[in-house]
Design a protein around this motif. Structure first.
Motif, PDB file in Angstrom:
ATOM      1  N   ALA A  63     -35.020  34.327 -73.468  1.00 54.85           N
ATOM      2  CA  ALA A  63     -34.461  33.135 -74.114  1.00 54.85           C
ATOM      3  C   ALA A  63     -32.937  33.164 -74.101  1.00 54.85           C
ATOM      4  O   ALA A  63     -32.294  32.117 -73.947  1.00 54.85           O
ATOM      5  CB  ALA A  63     -34.986  33.007 -75.540  1.00 54.85           C
ATOM      6  N   VAL A  64     -32.346  34.343 -74.229  1.00 53.83           N
ATOM      7  CA  VAL A  64     -30.880  34.456 -74.149  1.00 53.83           C
ATOM      8  C   VAL A  64     -30.407  34.140 -72.737  1.00 53.83           C
ATOM      9  O   VAL A  64     -29.423  33.415 -72.546  1.00 53.83           O
ATOM     10  CB  VAL A  64     -30.404  35.850 -74.604  1.00 53.83           C
ATOM     11  N   VAL A  65     -31.113  34.657 -71.730  1.00 57.91           N
ATOM     12  CA  VAL A  65     -30.739  34.348 -70.339  1.00 57.91           C
ATOM     13  C   VAL A  65     -30.816  32.845 -70.095  1.00 57.91           C
ATOM     14  O   VAL A  65     -29.901  32.249 -69.513  1.00 57.91           O
ATOM     15  CB  VAL A  65     -31.633  35.117 -69.340  1.00 57.91           C
ATOM     16  N   VAL A  66     -31.890  32.222 -70.551  1.00 60.63           N
ATOM     17  CA  VAL A  66     -32.025  30.771 -70.402  1.00 60.63           C
ATOM     18  C   VAL A  66     -30.899  30.065 -71.159  1.00 60.63           C
ATOM     19  O   VAL A  66     -30.282  29.129 -70.645  1.00 60.63           O
ATOM     20  CB  VAL A  66     -33.417  30.288 -70.889  1.00 60.63           C
ATOM     21  N   THR A  69     -27.609  30.280 -69.243  1.00 61.38           N
ATOM     22  CA  THR A  69     -27.520  29.353 -68.115  1.00 61.38           C
ATOM     23  C   THR A  69     -27.293  27.925 -68.608  1.00 61.38           C
ATOM     24  O   THR A  69     -26.655  27.135 -67.922  1.00 61.38           O
ATOM     25  CB  THR A  69     -28.773  29.402 -67.225  1.00 61.38           C
ATOM     26  N   ALA A  70     -27.790  27.622 -69.812  1.00 59.63           N
ATOM     27  CA  ALA A  70     -27.578  26.282 -70.370  1.00 59.63           C
ATOM     28  C   ALA A  70     -26.108  26.056 -70.709  1.00 59.63           C
ATOM     29  O   ALA A  70     -25.636  24.920 -70.672  1.00 59.63           O
ATOM     30  CB  ALA A  70     -28.449  26.077 -71.610  1.00 59.63           C
ATOM     31  N   GLY A  76     -30.865  26.310 -62.280  1.00 64.60           N
ATOM     32  CA  GLY A  76     -31.388  27.127 -61.185  1.00 64.60           C
ATOM     33  C   GLY A  76     -31.426  28.601 -61.518  1.00 64.60           C
ATOM     34  O   GLY A  76     -32.374  29.306 -61.145  1.00 64.60           O
ATOM     35  N   THR A  77     -30.434  29.100 -62.221  1.00 62.38           N
ATOM     36  CA  THR A  77     -30.411  30.511 -62.604  1.00 62.38           C
ATOM     37  C   THR A  77     -31.540  30.821 -63.577  1.00 62.38           C
ATOM     38  O   THR A  77     -32.200  31.853 -63.461  1.00 62.38           O
ATOM     39  CB  THR A  77     -29.052  30.878 -63.229  1.00 62.38           C
ATOM     40  N   ALA A  78     -31.778  29.931 -64.535  1.00 61.58           N
ATOM     41  CA  ALA A  78     -32.872  30.137 -65.488  1.00 61.58           C
ATOM     42  C   ALA A  78     -34.211  30.150 -64.754  1.00 61.58           C
ATOM     43  O   ALA A  78     -35.061  31.010 -65.015  1.00 61.58           O
ATOM     44  CB  ALA A  78     -32.852  29.050 -66.555  1.00 61.58           C
ATOM     45  N   LEU A  79     -34.400  29.210 -63.850  1.00 61.67           N
ATOM     46  CA  LEU A  79     -35.657  29.158 -63.097  1.00 61.67           C
ATOM     47  C   LEU A  79     -35.854  30.412 -62.260  1.00 61.67           C
ATOM     48  O   LEU A  79     -36.965  30.951 -62.180  1.00 61.67           O
ATOM     49  CB  LEU A  79     -35.692  27.909 -62.218  1.00 61.67           C
ATOM     50  N   ILE A 118     -36.644  26.515 -71.773  1.00 63.43           N
ATOM     51  CA  ILE A 118     -35.779  25.498 -71.166  1.00 63.43           C
ATOM     52  C   ILE A 118     -35.855  24.201 -71.971  1.00 63.43           C
ATOM     53  O   ILE A 118     -34.837  23.573 -72.256  1.00 63.43           O
ATOM     54  CB  ILE A 118     -36.167  25.269 -69.696  1.00 63.43           C
ATOM     55  N   VAL A 119     -37.061  23.831 -72.376  1.00 68.83           N
ATOM     56  CA  VAL A 119     -37.233  22.618 -73.193  1.00 68.83           C
ATOM     57  C   VAL A 119     -36.466  22.755 -74.501  1.00 68.83           C
ATOM     58  O   VAL A 119     -35.788  21.815 -74.939  1.00 68.83           O
ATOM     59  CB  VAL A 119     -38.740  22.325 -73.438  1.00 68.83           C
TER      60      VAL A 119
END
Length: 124
Positions: A63-66, A69-70, A76-79, A118-119
């Protein structure tokens, strides 16, 4: 373009949503029985607390990585991070000789949890 600050409430909400998603898909009435049989796990008794603790740490980390990226609006990085995590889980499952159903359940969990993260970043 100036990066935004981390959205801590969205990170927490995404991790909680991922944990809840796991509770649903690993439930015996959903995919839990398929996963347990294919993983060689007995569903009776109390699950190991260390497994839950590690799961929570993994969900918070993803969740921190996502969330990071936000801050720079680069989905793209999160995906890619979610895909990499799912592939590591899949390769480990195959090495452990889990059934295809068990591996698919684990991969579905990672991808679903990542999508919920992501949502959460998008709506909170």
């Amino acid at each position: 373009m100036e990066p935004e600050a981390l959205n801590i409430p969205a990170i927490i909400a995404g991790a909680v949503a991922g944990f809840a998603f796991g509770a649903v898909i690993y439930h015996p009435r959903v995919l839990g029985t398929v996963w347990a049989k294919g993983s060689g796990v007995e569903l009776d008794g109390t699950p190991p607390m260390l497994a839950f603790a590690l799961q929570i740490l993994a969900l918070l980390s993803l969740a921190v990585v996502v969330g990071m990226t936000a801050t720079v609006s680069f989905l793209g990085t999160a995906l890619l991070a979610i895909l990499a995590a799912a592939l590591f889980i899949a390769s480990g499952g195959v090495f452990q000789r889990k059934s295809n159903g068990a591996v698919a359940t684990d991969v579905l969990y990672i991808i679903g949890a990542g999508a919920l993260m992501i949502v959460a970043q998008g709506i909170i």
